[in-house]
Design a protein around this motif. Structure first.
Motif, PDB file in Angstrom:
ATOM      1  N   PHE A  89     -56.940 -22.198  18.273  1.00  0.00           N
ATOM      2  CA  PHE A  89     -56.757 -20.795  17.943  1.00  0.00           C
ATOM      3  C   PHE A  89     -58.066 -20.010  18.059  1.00  0.00           C
ATOM      4  CE2 PHE A  89     -53.144 -22.637  15.567  1.00  0.00           C
ATOM      5  CZ  PHE A  89     -52.133 -21.769  15.951  1.00  0.00           C
ATOM      6  N   GLY A  90     -59.196 -20.725  18.081  1.00  0.00           N
ATOM      7  CA  GLY A  90     -60.479 -20.034  18.028  1.00  0.00           C
ATOM      8  C   GLY A  90     -60.802 -19.659  16.592  1.00  0.00           C
ATOM      9  N   ASP A  91     -61.797 -18.830  16.422  1.00  0.00           N
ATOM     10  CA  ASP A  91     -62.189 -18.388  15.084  1.00  0.00           C
ATOM     11  C   ASP A  91     -61.212 -17.318  14.604  1.00  0.00           C
ATOM     12  OD1 ASP A  91     -64.428 -20.052  15.059  1.00  0.00           O
ATOM     13  OD2 ASP A  91     -65.650 -18.555  16.085  1.00  0.00           O
ATOM     14  N   LEU A  92     -60.467 -17.620  13.551  1.00  0.00           N
ATOM     15  CA  LEU A  92     -59.454 -16.704  13.053  1.00  0.00           C
ATOM     16  C   LEU A  92     -59.858 -16.090  11.719  1.00  0.00           C
ATOM     17  CD1 LEU A  92     -56.097 -18.659  13.636  1.00  0.00           C
ATOM     18  CD2 LEU A  92     -57.135 -16.916  15.100  1.00  0.00           C
ATOM     19  N   ASP A  93     -59.441 -14.854  11.538  1.00  0.00           N
ATOM     20  CA  ASP A  93     -59.516 -14.253  10.211  1.00  0.00           C
ATOM     21  C   ASP A  93     -58.291 -14.633   9.389  1.00  0.00           C
ATOM     22  OD1 ASP A  93     -61.961 -12.658  10.532  1.00  0.00           O
ATOM     23  OD2 ASP A  93     -60.795 -11.541  12.011  1.00  0.00           O
ATOM     24  N   ALA A  94     -57.149 -14.757  10.056  1.00  0.00           N
ATOM     25  CA  ALA A  94     -55.913 -15.088   9.359  1.00  0.00           C
ATOM     26  C   ALA A  94     -55.004 -15.940  10.229  1.00  0.00           C
ATOM     27  CB  ALA A  94     -55.176 -13.819   8.938  1.00  0.00           C
ATOM     28  N   LEU A  95     -54.450 -16.983   9.643  1.00  0.00           N
ATOM     29  CA  LEU A  95     -53.397 -17.775  10.270  1.00  0.00           C
ATOM     30  C   LEU A  95     -52.121 -17.494   9.487  1.00  0.00           C
ATOM     31  CD1 LEU A  95     -52.362 -19.985  12.229  1.00  0.00           C
ATOM     32  CD2 LEU A  95     -52.920 -21.661  10.447  1.00  0.00           C
ATOM     33  N   VAL A  96     -51.149 -16.857  10.145  1.00  0.00           N
ATOM     34  CA  VAL A  96     -49.877 -16.528   9.511  1.00  0.00           C
ATOM     35  C   VAL A  96     -48.865 -17.594   9.918  1.00  0.00           C
ATOM     36  CG1 VAL A  96     -48.092 -14.775   9.230  1.00  0.00           C
ATOM     37  CG2 VAL A  96     -50.459 -14.076   9.646  1.00  0.00           C
ATOM     38  N   ILE A  97     -48.122 -18.112   8.944  1.00  0.00           N
ATOM     39  CA  ILE A  97     -47.176 -19.189   9.215  1.00  0.00           C
ATOM     40  C   ILE A  97     -45.769 -18.723   8.860  1.00  0.00           C
ATOM     41  CG2 ILE A  97     -46.516 -21.568   8.708  1.00  0.00           C
ATOM     42  CD1 ILE A  97     -49.374 -22.128   7.898  1.00  0.00           C
ATOM     43  N   ASP A  98     -44.865 -18.828   9.838  1.00  0.00           N
ATOM     44  CA  ASP A  98     -43.453 -18.558   9.589  1.00  0.00           C
ATOM     45  C   ASP A  98     -42.831 -19.856   9.097  1.00  0.00           C
ATOM     46  OD1 ASP A  98     -41.020 -17.189   9.521  1.00  0.00           O
ATOM     47  OD2 ASP A  98     -40.474 -17.921  11.507  1.00  0.00           O
ATOM     48  N   MET A  99     -42.589 -19.927   7.793  1.00  0.00           N
ATOM     49  CA  MET A  99     -42.062 -21.139   7.184  1.00  0.00           C
ATOM     50  C   MET A  99     -40.560 -21.238   7.388  1.00  0.00           C
ATOM     51  SD  MET A  99     -44.613 -22.682   5.613  1.00  0.00           S
ATOM     52  CE  MET A  99     -43.899 -23.613   4.254  1.00  0.00           C
ATOM     53  N   PRO A 100     -40.026 -22.456   7.387  1.00  0.00           N
ATOM     54  CA  PRO A 100     -38.570 -22.586   7.395  1.00  0.00           C
ATOM     55  C   PRO A 100     -38.034 -22.184   6.027  1.00  0.00           C
ATOM     56  CG  PRO A 100     -39.593 -24.730   7.149  1.00  0.00           C
ATOM     57  CD  PRO A 100     -40.703 -23.765   7.383  1.00  0.00           C
ATOM     58  N   PRO A 101     -36.805 -21.702   5.962  1.00  0.00           N
ATOM     59  CA  PRO A 101     -36.254 -21.352   4.655  1.00  0.00           C
ATOM     60  C   PRO A 101     -36.037 -22.601   3.800  1.00  0.00           C
ATOM     61  CG  PRO A 101     -34.552 -21.249   6.343  1.00  0.00           C
ATOM     62  CD  PRO A 101     -35.853 -21.465   7.058  1.00  0.00           C
ATOM     63  N   GLY A 102     -36.089 -22.417   2.499  1.00  0.00           N
ATOM     64  CA  GLY A 102     -35.786 -23.525   1.615  1.00  0.00           C
ATOM     65  C   GLY A 102     -36.986 -24.368   1.245  1.00  0.00           C
ATOM     66  N   THR A 103     -36.699 -25.582   0.779  1.00  0.00           N
ATOM     67  CA  THR A 103     -37.735 -26.437   0.186  1.00  0.00           C
ATOM     68  C   THR A 103     -37.746 -27.825   0.815  1.00  0.00           C
ATOM     69  OG1 THR A 103     -36.168 -27.107  -1.538  1.00  0.00           O
ATOM     70  CG2 THR A 103     -37.592 -25.224  -2.017  1.00  0.00           C
ATOM     71  N   GLY A 104     -37.573 -27.881   2.143  1.00  0.00           N
ATOM     72  CA  GLY A 104     -37.455 -29.169   2.825  1.00  0.00           C
ATOM     73  C   GLY A 104     -38.774 -29.799   3.221  1.00  0.00           C
ATOM     74  N   ASP A 105     -38.689 -30.695   4.223  1.00  0.00           N
ATOM     75  CA  ASP A 105     -39.833 -31.510   4.630  1.00  0.00           C
ATOM     76  C   ASP A 105     -41.017 -30.683   5.111  1.00  0.00           C
ATOM     77  OD1 ASP A 105     -38.737 -34.103   4.160  1.00  0.00           O
ATOM     78  OD2 ASP A 105     -37.477 -33.855   5.920  1.00  0.00           O
ATOM     79  N   VAL A 106     -40.754 -29.644   5.919  1.00  0.00           N
ATOM     80  CA  VAL A 106     -41.856 -28.856   6.468  1.00  0.00           C
ATOM     81  C   VAL A 106     -42.612 -28.135   5.356  1.00  0.00           C
ATOM     82  CG1 VAL A 106     -42.454 -26.912   7.948  1.00  0.00           C
ATOM     83  CG2 VAL A 106     -40.784 -28.593   8.725  1.00  0.00           C
ATOM     84  N   ALA A 107     -41.890 -27.587   4.400  1.00  0.00           N
ATOM     85  CA  ALA A 107     -42.545 -26.903   3.284  1.00  0.00           C
ATOM     86  C   ALA A 107     -43.446 -27.861   2.515  1.00  0.00           C
ATOM     87  CB  ALA A 107     -41.500 -26.293   2.352  1.00  0.00           C
ATOM     88  N   ILE A 108     -42.975 -29.078   2.314  1.00  0.00           N
ATOM     89  CA  ILE A 108     -43.775 -30.070   1.598  1.00  0.00           C
ATOM     90  C   ILE A 108     -44.991 -30.477   2.432  1.00  0.00           C
ATOM     91  CG2 ILE A 108     -43.768 -32.417   0.669  1.00  0.00           C
ATOM     92  CD1 ILE A 108     -40.768 -31.964   0.032  1.00  0.00           C
ATOM     93  N   SER A 109     -44.803 -30.669   3.750  1.00  0.00           N
ATOM     94  CA  SER A 109     -45.916 -31.060   4.621  1.00  0.00           C
ATOM     95  C   SER A 109     -47.005 -29.985   4.644  1.00  0.00           C
ATOM     96  CB  SER A 109     -45.417 -31.315   6.045  1.00  0.00           C
ATOM     97  OG  SER A 109     -44.627 -32.484   6.105  1.00  0.00           O
TER      98      SER A 109
END
Length: 380
Positions: A225-245
Motif C-alpha cells: 500500500f505504501g506509506d498510508l495515513d489511513a487503512l479503511v477496512i470493509d468488514m463482513p457483517p456479523g461476528t464470524g471468522d474474519v472479524a475474529i482474525s
C-alpha cells in the motif's frame, strides 16, 4: 563549454525531469525505483538533439506500461534543448527487481506493517447484519478521506460478499504482482484490494476459517500500500471468522459501526462492536444509514423507523458520528461505480454525500491517540 560538457549538463536536466515521473502503482519516482537504466544525449547531422532513454519496467505485461512510457516521453520532451525523444522499453532483471522489493519493504519486521507503533490509522467499518449499506458507506468514506489529502488504502475484507470494486467502478481491475509483492489498483486516490480481484465475480467463495485468516493476513502482509495515513477496512457483517482474525491481527483498530434506524438492525449491530472490543479494538462511533427519505414536499418519510442509531450508540457509550439519509443518488452511484462524494459536473450536491463528508471530517478531527503505542524517545 565543450560538447561533452553540454551533453552531460543536458543529461542531468533530463534525469531531473524523469525524477518527476511517478510510477502510478508504487507511487514513487521512476528514477528512485531504478526504472531508468540510462540516458544518452546525441545530435543528428541536422543539429537536432535527441535523448535516448532506457526504461525498465518491473515486470512483463506491466498494466501501467503505456502510461509510464507516455509520462517519460512527456517529461523528457519538456526539457529545453531536447528536440527528439526515443524510449527503449524493457524489463528489470531478477536481481534489480529483488533489490527493489527489498528497498520497498525497508527494514520493517516480518509480518504486516500496520502495527500499533505505525503511523497508519486502521479504521474498520462493521455491521451486525448485511443489507445496511456498510460497503457503500465504507467506499465513500475512503474516497472522502483521500479528497482531504490523506494517503488511503481500502481493504475489502467482506470475503463472501465482496462489492467494493464494483462500488468504486473498477470491477475488472487486477493487482500487479512484483515478485511476492502485490501492487493494488488505485482509483480516486485510494489503493484498493479485494478478493473480488482474484476470483470470478460470478462465483461464490466457500472457505473455512483457516483459509479466511490466511487471506486477510496476506492482504495485510503482501499487498504494498505504501506509506498510508489511513487503512479503511470493509468488514463482513456479523461476528464470524474474519472479524475474529482482524481483531487478532489489528487489535488497535478503530471501529465504526453501521446500522439503520430499524430496531432489528440496531440490536444486532451492537454485537459486532462487542466482538471488536473483546479483541482490544476501540469503537469510535456509530453511523446511522438509511435515515428518513426527504420527499419533494419537504416532509420526511421514515421507511426504516427511527432511533436505531441513537439506541446503538447509547448501549456502546459512543456518539452517532453521521446520519446518512436514504438517497436515490447514493444507490445510483454505487451501481454505476461513481462514489457520491465525488461532486458532479453540475455542482449539485446530495444530502447523503454531505453526511459522509462530515463523517470523514469527524474521523480526521478525532485523530489517533498515543495509548498503546511506544514512543521513539529515550529519557535522559
Amino acid at each position: 563549454m565543450t560538447d561533452d560538457t553540454a551533453a552531460s549538463a543536458l543529461e542531468q536536466r533530463v534525469l531531473a525531469a524523469l525524477g518527476r515521473v511517478i510510477d502510478p502503482e508504487i507511487r514513487r519516482p521512476v528514477t528512485e525505483l531504478d526504472m531508468i537504466d540510462g540516458v544518452q544525449i546525441s545530435a543528428d547531422p541536422s543539429g537536432a538533439t535527441r535523448a535516448d532513454v532506457r526504461l525498465r519496467l518491473t515486470i512483463v505485461g506491466c498494466p501501467a506500461a503505456d502510461r509510464i512510457e507516455s509520462d517519460v516521453r512527456t517529461a523528457v520532451s519538456s526539457v529545453d534543448g531536447i528536440d527528439d525523444v526515443a524510449v527503449e522499453v524493457g524489463v528489470m532483471d531478477r536481481a534489480t527487481r529483488d533489490a527493489l522489493i527489498d528497498r520497498l519493504r525497508g527494514d520493517r519486521p516480518r509480518g504486516h506493517p500496520f502495527t500499533p507503533d505505525a503511523l497508519t490509522r486502521v479504521i474498520a467499518v462493521t455491521s451486525g447484519k448485511g443489507g445496511v449499506g456498510k460497503s457503500t458507506v465504507t467506499a465513500n468514506l475512503a474516497v472522502a478521506l483521500a479528497q482531504r489529502g490523506l494517503r488511503v488504502g481500502l481493504m475489502d475484507a467482506d470475503v463472501f460478499g465482496f462489492s467494493i470494486p464494483g462500488i468504486l467502478g473498477i470491477p475488472d481491475a487486477k493487482p500487479t504482482r512484483v515478485g511476492e509483492m502485490i501492487m493494488p489498483p488505485r482509483v480516486h486516490g485510494v489503493a484498493v484490494i479485494s478478493i473480488g480481484m482474484f476470483v470470478d465475480p460470478h462465483t461464490s467463495v466457500s472457505w473455512r476459517g483457516p483459509m479466511l485468516h490466511r487471506t486477510v493476513e496476506q492482504f495485510l502482509t503482501d499487498v504494498y500500500f505504501g506509506d498510508l495515513d489511513a487503512l479503511v477496512i470493509d468488514m463482513p457483517p456479523g461476528t464470524g471468522d474474519v472479524a475474529i482474525s482482524i481483531g487478532q491481527l489489528l487489535p488497535h483498530a478503530e471501529v465504526l459501526v453501521v446500522t439503520t434506524p430499524q430496531k432489528a438492525a440496531a440490536d444486532v449491530a451492537e454485537r459486532s462492536a462487542l466482538v471488536a472490543r473483546q479483541t482490544g479494538q476501540t469503537v469510535i462511533g456509530v453511523v446511522e444509514n438509511m435515515t428518513g427519505y426527504v420527499q419533494p414536499d419537504g416532509s420526511v418519510l421514515e421507511l426504516f423507523g427511527a432511533g436505531g442509531g441513537d439506541e446503538t450508540a447509547a448501549r456502546l457509550n459512543v456518539n452517532v458520528l453521521a446520519r446518512v439519509p436514504l438517497s436515490l443518488a447514493l444507490r445510483e452511484g454505487g451501481d454505476a461505480g461513481v462514489p457520491i462524494v465525488l461532486r458532479n459536473s453540475s455542482g449539485a450536491d446530495d444530502a447523503a454525500a454531505q453526511a459522509i463528508r462530515e463523517l470523514a471530517d469527524r474521523v480526521v478531527e478525532r485523530g489517533r491517540g498515543l495509548a498503546g503505542r511506544s514512543l521513539t524517545v529515550t529519557p535522559r
